[in-house]
Design an enzyme around this catalytic site. Structure first.
Site, PDB file in Angstrom:
ATOM      1  N   ASP A 201      45.260  50.843  69.108  1.00 28.83           N
ATOM      2  CA  ASP A 201      46.305  50.436  68.169  1.00 28.83           C
ATOM      3  C   ASP A 201      46.617  51.572  67.189  1.00 28.83           C
ATOM      4  O   ASP A 201      45.709  52.240  66.690  1.00 28.83           O
ATOM      5  CB  ASP A 201      45.790  49.209  67.384  1.00 28.83           C
ATOM      6  CG  ASP A 201      46.856  48.547  66.548  1.00 28.83           C
ATOM      7  OD1 ASP A 201      47.850  48.090  67.126  1.00 28.83           O
ATOM      8  OD2 ASP A 201      46.687  48.485  65.312  1.00 28.83           O
ATOM      9  N   GLU A 242      48.930  53.490  71.522  1.00 26.41           N
ATOM     10  CA  GLU A 242      50.201  53.074  70.922  1.00 26.41           C
ATOM     11  C   GLU A 242      50.590  54.162  69.932  1.00 26.41           C
ATOM     12  O   GLU A 242      49.998  54.267  68.855  1.00 26.41           O
ATOM     13  CB  GLU A 242      50.035  51.740  70.195  1.00 26.41           C
ATOM     14  CG  GLU A 242      51.342  51.232  69.642  1.00 26.41           C
ATOM     15  CD  GLU A 242      51.221  50.420  68.352  1.00 26.41           C
ATOM     16  OE1 GLU A 242      52.176  49.715  68.016  1.00 26.41           O
ATOM     17  OE2 GLU A 242      50.190  50.508  67.673  1.00 26.41           O
TER      18      GLU A 242
HETATM   19  C1  NOJ Z   1      50.452  47.490  66.095  1.00 26.66           C
HETATM   20  C2  NOJ Z   1      50.472  46.165  66.761  1.00 26.66           C
HETATM   21  O1  NOJ Z   1      51.190  46.261  67.961  1.00 26.66           O
HETATM   22  C3  NOJ Z   1      51.099  45.181  65.800  1.00 26.66           C
HETATM   23  O2  NOJ Z   1      51.290  43.941  66.394  1.00 26.66           O
HETATM   24  C4  NOJ Z   1      50.244  45.083  64.570  1.00 26.66           C
HETATM   25  O3  NOJ Z   1      50.882  44.272  63.621  1.00 26.66           O
HETATM   26  C5  NOJ Z   1      49.997  46.452  63.952  1.00 26.66           C
HETATM   27  N1  NOJ Z   1      49.622  47.426  64.931  1.00 26.66           N
HETATM   28  C6  NOJ Z   1      48.906  46.384  62.934  1.00 26.66           C
HETATM   29  O4  NOJ Z   1      47.673  46.240  63.596  1.00 26.66           O
END
Ligand code: NOJ
Length: 550
Positions: A201, A242
């Site tokens: 993440d 990500e």
């Molecule tokens: C990215 C995630 O895809 C999202 O859903 C989340 O709110 C944020 N990171 C914070 O963890």
């Protein structure tokens, strides 16, 4: 062996245990329910599942606010259920990757509780503090319009703490070696329980910690550190990052020698793809593909259409973004965070031919396709729910009450009900029985993608089509060629394709009993319907003639 890089030709399916299938009737999805649906996923050809966070959590950000990294939220089951699930998935040849959310914890996490209570507590240095309010306290919010600050005062700590996301998600101080040791411990724990890797993440924020009053520095070496550990513990496990970054940054994330993260979501192509769908202008998409072409040999793109967040259009120009808004999210309630659209794909496009075009293209893009649960049946959204919850409603399994998701009258989120996307109209059971359903079309496309490993392994080139709005791509690998054509236009198009093969080639349609031969001038003339698409295997005419003579 290059074939060992399993992630180059897998089909990833992302789901949230919470909304997938509830077996115990409490209205919340669980591992037991998910296990009962593994045969379904296997039957459509899914071979990697990416699980959204299922850890203990106050659940104020859909589980991305974790309060214990070594547990399973009891609403979803136990650690024992998790292991059982991994076992059952692996039995079917399905790998499981899970979310690694280490940029921040929940403010309910014991580490933060301890850190805020006592300046000399061991965990104090695991977070980022400032006695005074930093000048940039209201800069860099990820959720503008909902989040007001990135530095918030904690009365108990008598200090400000940094949070890139919501204020209940204090950022971890990754520059503290003890935090990185703990991240390795978390990875080691779940690897031991059988996961095949992690969706990491918020990678750009993980590697950059903004200490008040200091210039912040990106530490790509942290990614190498995590990768080394991962590979030592489990040789073929992967990190899927990500990172919504500009193309000139990609190399740093993959690592100059391919020693960073293995895979990244291609947000750049994703946004230009939506622009192409909205405008019929494919050139920016073709440019985005070229801009993200160069990869170290072990690296790979994860291509996707929609995910569990808003469709982020922040990398487009204002004119491009406005075009996508106008076409796919014209109403303010469809838009979010000043940059995105909070809708599922099927209602956004609103017609089957364009929906097929979009998914056919997804499978044909250089990289590994990532599907979102419900995509395979053309599921809808619920704009009455807050923020991104609109695209996180329970999976509609049948037209039983509560869509067959649960027997509870009050599911965790309302099931889509009534209208063209209500569960009465869009559900798995009905589509399984209908040979022309989107589900059966999707299963066919997944099978086709798996029959074309050159997409995962090969090199791609652009094929000229002579028709604006029709994108042609060609893959070559070990003497096999594949040509894919996609017409982004709402009108039929005739394309002319000239291949590099001497004396032309036979193009065998992989989705219909049909082939194309080049004319006298060496060109193939192919008529594409509105939003039409074709997948062709390239056969060399001289081989074929030789075979016939013999
Ligand atoms: C990215 C995630 O895809 C999202 O859903 C989340 O709110 C944020 N990171 C914070 O963890």
């Amino acid at each position: 062996m290059i074939e060992d890089l399993w992630y180059k030709n897998t089909v990833i399916y992302s789901l949230d245990v919470e909304t997938f299938m509830d077996a115990n009737g409490d209205g919340i999805g669980d591992f037991e329910g998910l296990m009962r649906r593994l045969d379904y996923l296997d039957s459509i050809g899914v071979d990697t599942i990416w699980l959204a966070p299922f850890y203990p959590s106050p659940n104020r950000d859909n589980g991305y606010d974790i309060s214990d990294y070594f547990g399973v939220d009891s609403r979803h089951g136990s650690n024992g259920d998790f292991v059982e699930f991994i076992r059952q998935a692996n039995e079917r040849g399905i790998k499981v990757i899970i979310d690694l959310v280490v940029n921040h914890t929940s403010d309910r996490h014991l580490w933060f509780q301890e850190a805020r209570a006592d300046e000399s507590a061991p965990h104090r240095g695991w977070y980022i503090w400032s006695k005074k309010r930093p000048p940039a306290w209201n800069k860099g919010m990820v959720f503008p319009g909902v989040q007001n600050a990135t530095w918030t005062r904690d009365p108990q700590a008598k200090s400000y703490y940094y949070h890139r996301f919501y204020k209940f998600q204090p950022d971890l101080n990754m520059d503290n070696p003890a935090v990185r040791t703990e991240v390795r411990r978390v990875m080691g724990y779940w690897l031991q329980l059988g996961v095949a890797g992690f969706r990491v993440d918020a990678v750009p924020f993980v590697i950059e910690t903004p200490h008040a009053g200091k210039k912040s520095v990106q530490h790509f070496e942290y990614l190498e550190e995590f990768r080394k550990f991962l590979q030592w513990r489990c040789g073929d496990a992967i990190l899927l990052g990500e990172a919504n970054v500009m193309p000139n940054e990609n190399k740093k994330y993959f690592g100059p020698e391919g020693d960073g993260i293995h895979m990244m979501f291609n947000f750049y192509v994703n946004q230009h793809l939506f622009y192409a769908l909205a405008s019929e202008d494919i050139e920016p998409l073709a440019d985005a593909l070229s801009a993200t072409r160069a990869l170290p040999p072990t690296a790979q793109w994860a291509q996707f259409l929609r995910n569990h967040d808003e469709l982020d259009l922040g990398r487009l120009t204002k004119t491009q973004r406005d075009k996508v808004f106008e076409k796919f999210g014209p109403e303010p309630r469809m838009q979010l965070y000043e940059r995105g659209i909070r809708r599922r794909l099927a209602p956004m496009l609103g017609n089957r031919p364009q929906l097929e075009l979009a998914y056919s293209l997804l499978f044909a893009l250089p990289g590994t396709p990532v599907l979102r649960y419900g995509d395979e049946i053309g599921m809808g959204d619920d704009l009455s729910l807050k923020e991104r919850d609109a695209v996180r409603t329970p999976m509609p399994w049948s037209n039983d009450p509560q869509a067959g998701f649960t027997t509870c009258a009050r599911p965790i989120r309302p099931v889509l009900h009534k209208g063209p996307f209500g569960y009465e109209a869009v559900n798995v059971a009905a589509q399984r029985r209908d040979p022309d359903s989107f589900l059966n079309w999707m299963a066919g496309m997944i099978r086709l993608r798996k029959e074309c490993p050159e997409i995962g392994w090969g090199e791609w080139t652009r094929v000229k089509t002579g028709a604006p709005g029709v994108l042609g791509l060609r893959y070559d690998w070990r003497g096999n060629g594949l040509v894919v054509l996609h017409n982004f236009c709402a009108q039929p198009k005739e394309v002319r394709v000239q291949l590099k093969e001497e004396r032309g080639a036979i193009l065998t349609n992989l989705r219909a009993n049909d082939e194309s031969r080049a004319g006298e001038d060496g060109q193939h003339r192919i008529a594409l319907e509105a939003y039409g698409y074709r997948w062709y295997r390239v056969g060399r005419l001289d081989h074929l003639l030789g075979r016939r003579k013999a």
